[in-house]
Design a protein around this motif. Structure first.
Motif, short mmCIF file in Angstrom:
data_model
loop_
_atom_site.label_atom_id
_atom_site.label_comp_id
_atom_site.label_asym_id
_atom_site.label_seq_id
_atom_site.Cartn_x
_atom_site.Cartn_y
_atom_site.Cartn_z
N SER A 398 38.79 48.82 34.92
CA SER A 398 39.17 47.47 35.32
C SER A 398 37.87 46.71 35.46
O SER A 398 36.82 47.24 35.13
CB SER A 398 39.96 47.49 36.63
OG SER A 398 39.19 48.10 37.65
N ALA A 399 37.94 45.46 35.90
CA ALA A 399 36.70 44.68 35.97
C ALA A 399 36.55 44.02 37.33
O ALA A 399 37.53 43.57 37.93
CB ALA A 399 36.68 43.63 34.88
N SER A 400 35.31 43.99 37.81
CA SER A 400 34.98 43.19 38.98
C SER A 400 34.15 42.02 38.48
O SER A 400 33.16 42.22 37.80
CB SER A 400 34.16 44.00 39.97
OG SER A 400 34.94 45.06 40.46
N SER A 427 33.60 41.33 44.82
CA SER A 427 34.82 41.80 44.16
C SER A 427 34.95 43.31 44.24
O SER A 427 36.02 43.85 44.48
CB SER A 427 34.83 41.39 42.69
OG SER A 427 34.97 40.01 42.56
N LYS A 428 33.82 44.00 44.03
CA LYS A 428 33.83 45.46 44.11
C LYS A 428 34.26 45.89 45.52
O LYS A 428 35.13 46.74 45.69
CB LYS A 428 32.43 46.03 43.84
CG LYS A 428 32.02 45.94 42.38
CD LYS A 428 31.91 47.31 41.73
CE LYS A 428 31.35 47.18 40.32
NZ LYS A 428 32.25 47.59 39.28
N ASN A 433 38.94 45.13 40.32
CA ASN A 433 40.02 44.53 39.54
C ASN A 433 40.37 43.13 40.04
O ASN A 433 41.52 42.78 40.25
CB ASN A 433 41.26 45.44 39.60
CG ASN A 433 42.31 45.02 38.56
OD1 ASN A 433 41.98 44.44 37.54
ND2 ASN A 433 43.57 45.30 38.85
N ARG A 434 39.34 42.32 40.24
CA ARG A 434 39.55 40.96 40.76
C ARG A 434 38.31 40.13 40.53
O ARG A 434 37.28 40.64 40.08
CB ARG A 434 39.84 41.01 42.26
CG ARG A 434 38.63 41.42 43.10
CD ARG A 434 39.01 41.78 44.49
NE ARG A 434 39.99 42.86 44.48
CZ ARG A 434 41.03 42.92 45.31
NH1 ARG A 434 41.21 41.98 46.22
NH2 ARG A 434 41.88 43.92 45.26
N TYR A 435 38.41 38.82 40.81
CA TYR A 435 37.22 37.98 40.71
C TYR A 435 36.95 37.31 42.03
O TYR A 435 37.84 37.18 42.88
CB TYR A 435 37.36 36.95 39.59
CG TYR A 435 38.45 35.91 39.81
CD1 TYR A 435 39.72 36.09 39.26
CD2 TYR A 435 38.19 34.75 40.54
CE1 TYR A 435 40.70 35.15 39.45
CE2 TYR A 435 39.18 33.80 40.72
CZ TYR A 435 40.43 34.01 40.18
OH TYR A 435 41.41 33.07 40.37
#
Ligand code: C2E
Ligand code: CA
Length: 705
Positions: A398-400, A427-428, A433-435
């Motif tokens: 996923s991405a931070s 975010s981490k 999985n968020r901004y």
């Protein structure tokens, strides 16, 4: 003389120079350069010799005279080419020449004059003004005329065999001469080149550049430049070309002569080096170096344009685990796929870069609203959370994402990157999985928007939207002819919400498209009923915000099918478009209006007179109704009121076959004035507030009765 090797005008020019008839335009500072180029091709041997007797430079004829390639003459001693019997005398002559201010002249014999046959020559030697070298000109001893003839002969051989490409053009840019080497470089036959415009062998960019230099050439400026040609087989030929303009005795421009070296290879490797220095090999994206450059440029541009820049710092979550579990090759494939996915979320003009490892950045430039940053960040988070299928392996990451804005959050590029990085860590820490925005206010606002976006999604599923209808009456008869559909949201905790309270969120989250689709279908079903119960030509109008208007292109076919299903004539629906939509690029709007018209829908220009649109727009756009903004109705009765404006709009609209709807009509005085001004329809609290479909039907039948 053969067709392919006639005498270039350079010789003519050289004769002018010899006779001292230099064109006026040959300015002093360029003289040296011209001399150099001309001597390169001159039919006499020309040498620059160091004081130690070693050759520093030779022209084409000189190298040929020695029988040594021009690139290899450096290092040879000139005296070694003088016949042994003449060497001592030459030494004395050379000694006196370098110590004298005036040129020295001597006849002697060389070992391999020209193609190997020794012969008498006249040597002219003069010390260089710099005191570093001596110039030597070597000419055959024959009489002047014979010498010229022989040198022409020799010259032809030289240009014929030269390692450099040579071309000559006339004053209009047509090729008057090329040597075989030039033809070979271009991959064509000589006769395909002669009498053709030289620019025919260039691409658009090269053509523009070459033609721009034309002016300089005509002003006597020779130059060395990189010229790109397109070979006859379509490949690129990069050259370094020394171009010399040619003038006649009277100073008229005759054309230009150039000596051309192929640099395609070094150019390609230079480009490769540049690419390696600026791009990431794995993903093909700009690397950290290029990213820094672009960020600086975009920040600069934002200063001038009063827009802002958003920097997104993206770090993949759990990438290390994937790498460890499935190996580096799969890890690399995942990074490349991640890059493709993120790229699909941004505009072509935005910069996506890979900083290294699993870190990416996106520069969103030229922004006017924070809402769009939200949407892109969310799209990136969503796209990266989908599973990756990598050659039979399945991986999930996923991405931070961290977001910092310029100029709000930082002044310098490094500082902005640091802020975005900090926001990424938030975010981490917040669970990945968020901004996250760097600025707390923005972050809170973003959370609020996310919450509303989530609620809006639920609202569609749980049917919390309702439409109220406001009657539109005929000013002449007072009958209800149409109704405008106005959206409401029956929120589970906040009660009934007006559009202003949720449409902006629906726009920034993209939900507006789905909501608009629902409104359209609902209104269509309603008008179908009213055409039976009120009047067969009853119309319902629906609103489209500018954002929605730009984004719902894909839905037209679905609407058309739906209208067919209901057996409803398309003109039963009027689409209201705010005139402010015109501000965002009128051409795109024209295309959209044309699509509506193709469907057979009618179009109303909403909020006319509130600012953006002018009367000229009425002519330009294909519309059916003009709705005059309520703000104009407010001033209708006062001193010097807007009555004249209404009259002008009505006159213009009627001339163009459009009907006019006056909005915001609240009292009888306004109604009377509008009727006098010639308006066709009116809408406002005087006739009814937005009401339920049931109430509107009752009202309509009552007035009609
Ligand atoms: P609009 O198109 O200008 O709609 C007319 C607005 O003026 C309505 O506000 C209406 O209640 C109000 N109005 C009607 N008569 C009078 C009057 O005599 N005096 C005054 N002062 N106001 C009057 P509403 O319903 O709050 O709608 C606000 C805006 O929301 C609309 O402005 C429209 O642009 C937008 N909207 C409504 N429904 C939709 C929708 O389904 N989709 C989109 N994209 N926008 C919508
Ligand atoms: Ca409207």
């Amino acid at each position: 003389m053969d067709k392919d090797v006639h005498m270039p005008a350079a010789l003519l020019a050289r004769q002018q120079l010899d006779s001292g008839l230099k064109p006026d335009r040959l300015r002093h500072e360029q003289e040296q350069a011209h001399f150099n180029e001309l001597y390169l091709l001159a039919p006499v041997g020309y040498f620059v010799i160091g004081f130690d007797g070693r050759i520093l430079q030779a022209n084409v004829a000189g190298a040929r005279l020695l029988g040594v390639p021009r690139a290899a003459v450096g290092g040879h001693r000139f005296r070694d080419f003088v016949r042994r019997a003449w060497r001592e005398e030459f030494d004395g002559f050379f000694e006196s020449a370098i110590n004298s201010r005036a040129p020295r002249r001597k006849q002697l014999e060389m070992t391999c004059a020209d193609h190997g046959v020794p012969g008498p020559v006249v040597v002219l030697a003069s010390a260089d003004g710099s005191g570093q070298a001596c110039r030597i000109v070597v000419e055959p001893v024959d009489g002047k005329l014979a010498a010229l003839e022989r040198s022409e002969e020799r010259f032809r051989r030289i240009v014929h065999c030269a390692d450099e490409g040579i071309w000559e053009i006339d004053a209009l840019g047509f090729i008057t001469f090329v040597n075989p080497k030039m033809a070979a470089l271009l991959g064509c036959e000589l006769e395909d080149l002669l009498e053709q415009p030289l620019v025919r062998f260039m691409d658009e960019e090269g053509r523009t550049r070459f033609e721009a230099h034309d002016v300089r050439r005509q002003h006597g400026r020779g130059e060395r430049a990189e010229l790109k040609f397109i070979r006859c087989d379509g490949a690129e030929l990069w050259t370094s070309a020394a171009t010399t303009p040619i003038f006649d005795v009277a100073g008229n421009y005759l054309g230009a002569l150039a000596l051309v070296t192929d640099i395609t290879r070094s150019k390609a490797s230079a480009e490769r080096i540049w690419h390696q220095a600026n791009f990431d090999e794995l993903t093909g994206l700009p690397n950290r170096h290029m990213f820094r450059d672009r960020l600086g440029q975009e920040m600069h541009r934002a200063d001038r344009g009063a827009t802002f820049v958003a920097l997104l710092f993206i770090d993949l979550d759990h990438f290390k685990e994937v790498n460890d579990r499935l190996g580096h090759a799969v890890g690399d494939a995942l990074l490349a796929e991640a890059a493709r996915r993120v790229k699909a979320c941004v505009r072509a003009t935005d910069t996506l870069a890979r900083l290294g490892g699993d870190e990416f950045t996106v520069i969103l430039a030229g922004l006017e609203r924070v809402g769009s940053v939200d949407r892109i960040a969310q799209a990136i988070v969503d796209t990266l959370s989908r599973p990756f299928e990598l050659g039979g392996e399945r991986a999930e990451v996923s991405a931070s994402v961290g977001i910092a804005l310029y100029p709000a959050d930082a002044r310098a590029p490094d500082e902005l990157l640091q802020r975005a990085d900090q926001a990424m860590y938030a975010s981490k820490n917040g669970g990945r999985n968020r901004y996250n925005f760097f600025t707390r206010d923005l972050q809170e606002a973003a959370l609020a928007r996310q919450a509303v976006a989530g609620e809006l999604r639920a609202a569609i599923e749980e049917q919390q939207f309702e439409i109220l209808y406001q009657p539109i009456i005929s000013l002449r008869t007072g009958a209800v002819h149409k109704a405008e559909a106005l959206l409401r949201w029956r929120h589970p905790t906040r009660g009934l919400l007006a559009p202003a309270q949720f449409i902006p969120f629906a726009e920034s989250s993209g939900m507006i498209v789905e909501i608009g689709d629902w409104v359209f279908r609902e209104a269509a079903r309603q008008v179908q009923r009213w055409q039976r119960s009120i009047a067969a030509d009853f119309q319902v109008s629906v609103n489209k915000s500018p954002v929605q208007f730009r984004r719902d292109a894909g839905q037209y076919q679905g609407w058309l099918d739906y209208l067919r299903e209901l057996a409803l004539p398309p003109q039963s629906i009027v689409v209201e478009i705010s005139e402010s939509a015109l501000a965002g690029g009128a051409d795109a709007l024209l295309g959209r209006l044309a699509q509506y018209r193709m469907l057979g829908l009618q179009v109303a220009l909403d909020h006319f007179g509130s600012g953006y649109a002018s009367m000229a727009y009425l002519k330009r756009y294909d519309i059916d109704f003009v709705k005059i903004d309520p703000s104009l109705a407010q001033t209708l009765e006062g001193e010097g009121g807007e009555l004249a404006l209404y009259e002008a709009i009505v006159a213009m609209a009627h001339k163009l076959g459009l009907k006019v709807v006056a909005e915001g009509v609240e009292n009888a005085a306004q109604r009377r004035l509008l009727l006098e001004a010639g308006c066709d329809y009116a809408q406002g609290y005087m006739f009814g507030h937005p009401m339920t479909a049931h109430d509107l039907e009752t009202l309509a039948t009552r007035i009609l009765a």
